[in-house]
Design an enzyme around this catalytic site. Structure first.
Site, PDB file in Angstrom:
ATOM      1  N   GLU A 190       0.832  -1.141  -0.026  1.00  0.00           N
ATOM      2  CA  GLU A 190      -0.101   0.031   0.179  1.00  0.00           C
ATOM      3  C   GLU A 190       0.779   1.113   0.190  1.00  0.00           C
ATOM      4  OE1 GLU A 190      -1.902   0.873   3.812  1.00  0.00           O
ATOM      5  OE2 GLU A 190      -0.987  -1.024   4.499  1.00  0.00           O
ATOM      6  N   LYS A 249      -6.032   9.886   0.801  1.00  0.00           N
ATOM      7  CA  LYS A 249      -6.259   8.292   1.435  1.00  0.00           C
ATOM      8  C   LYS A 249      -7.357   7.845   0.605  1.00  0.00           C
ATOM      9  CE  LYS A 249      -6.832   5.750   5.756  1.00  0.00           C
ATOM     10  NZ  LYS A 249      -7.011   6.058   6.966  1.00  0.00           N
ATOM     11  N   LYS A 264      -5.202  -4.015  14.485  1.00  0.00           N
ATOM     12  CA  LYS A 264      -4.805  -3.351  15.942  1.00  0.00           C
ATOM     13  C   LYS A 264      -5.612  -3.592  17.115  1.00  0.00           C
ATOM     14  CE  LYS A 264      -3.469   0.339  12.928  1.00  0.00           C
ATOM     15  NZ  LYS A 264      -3.821  -0.200  11.242  1.00  0.00           N
TER      16      LYS A 264
END
Length: 315
Positions: A31, A92, A165
């Site tokens: 990415e 983004k 996460k």
């Protein structure tokens, strides 16, 4: 750079990536969001190069993906990386945003979800990321579920990561993946990792230690008619990991503060990650760097094993 079109979407391949794909050599998609929305310049550019070097160390060719001039770039040059790293305001772009940004012709940094889209279109079966998105805590009220998970149900790509996460609800994240029949395999580990924590405290659905067996499992998943991703987790190195209790304490405090301050939606992840970094006195940032590199290296190794399997079996 060489060009191609896939269903009307123009793709531009870096020469090294195009050659590797034509010759059946392993390639790992990466990415570009970590370049534009991570560290400040020039550390972000240096980090992107370290991640690419890690893929090479694993035995594969890196292909960092982005959007520019109405095209999907499959493999960014050093000049591209520096330009994205030093420019401000590059958006983004997740998978839902891709058609609009492509139509407008502007630049875009790809996230996990959009990189998986790009990888499948480009014919790259492996993608590596430090960590994936998931089901957020309190999702039973907010319906906040990462588009990464949705995209995994739609794209035939093997995703190598260090789990998700700790700020997320990891049990519900795994439940979502199970519901949608997305395989989750932990490479040489019993537990589902939690980004910069070695373990989330949750046992992984499957453990596989042999790279060839993983390659065969990936191909078997798609041969069975599935059009979804295959998730492979690998934990952060023990020496770089953060104690899960420290992270949980920081998240609890930050979550309460976010609710008090009215932080929600897309802003919550960055808010909580910054709070964890402050609470751990910067240790989480160092662990983040370690995860970026280690998952890229493992991604390179697994992609190389997959390419060997395809050559040997003629699959």
């Amino acid at each position: 750079m060489t060009g191609d079109r896939h269903g009307g979407i123009p793709l531009v391949y870096a020469e090294e990536v195009a050659d590797a794909l034509a010759e059946g050599r392993p390639v790992v998609a990466l990415e570009s969001n970590v370049i534009t929305h991570g560290l400040p310049y020039p550390d972000n550019a240096a980090t992107a190069r370290k991640v690419e070097e890690a893929v090479r160390a694993g035995g594969a060719v890196p292909a960092t993906t982005c959007l520019e001039d109405g095209r999907i770039k499959v493999g960014m040059t050093d000049r591209d990386v520096d330009r994205f790293a030093s420019a401000g305001g590059i958006p983004k772009v997740s998978s839902r945003d891709m058609p609009v940004v492509l139509a407008q012709g502007g630049p875009g940094a790809l996230t996990v979800a959009s990189s998986v889209v790009a990888a499948e279109l480009a014919g790259i079966p492996f993608f590596a990321s430090a960590g994936i998105g998931g089901v957020h805590r309190g999702a039973e009220k907010t319906m906040d579920i990462s588009s990464d998970l949705i995209q995994f149900t739609r794209s035939k790509v093997a995703v190598v990561c260090a789990g998700a996460k700790s700020i997320l609800d990891l049990a519900l994240t795994l439940e979502y993946l199970e519901t949608h029949c997305v395989p989750v395999v932990s490479y040489r580990s019993d537990d589902f990792p939690a980004f910069y924590c070695v373990s989330s405290g949750i046992r992984s659905p499957q453990r596989l230690d042999d790279e060839r067996v993983i390659a065969r499992a990936v191909e078997s998943h798609w041969a069975l008619g599935n059009r979804s991703a295959f998730l492979i987790t690998t934990p952060v190195r023990e020496e770089d990991a953060i104690d899960a209790a420290d992270v949980d304490a920081a998240i609890a405090g930050a979550t309460a503060a976010a609710e008090r301050d009215g932080v929600r939606g897309n802003a919550i992840t960055k808010y909580l990650m910054r709070a964890v970094d402050a609470a751990t006195e910067g240790r989480s940032s160092r662990a983040n760097m370690s995860v970026l590199v280690s998952t890229a290296e493992v991604g390179g190794r697994l992609a190389a094993a997959h390419a060997r399997y395809l050559r040997e079996t003629g699959a």
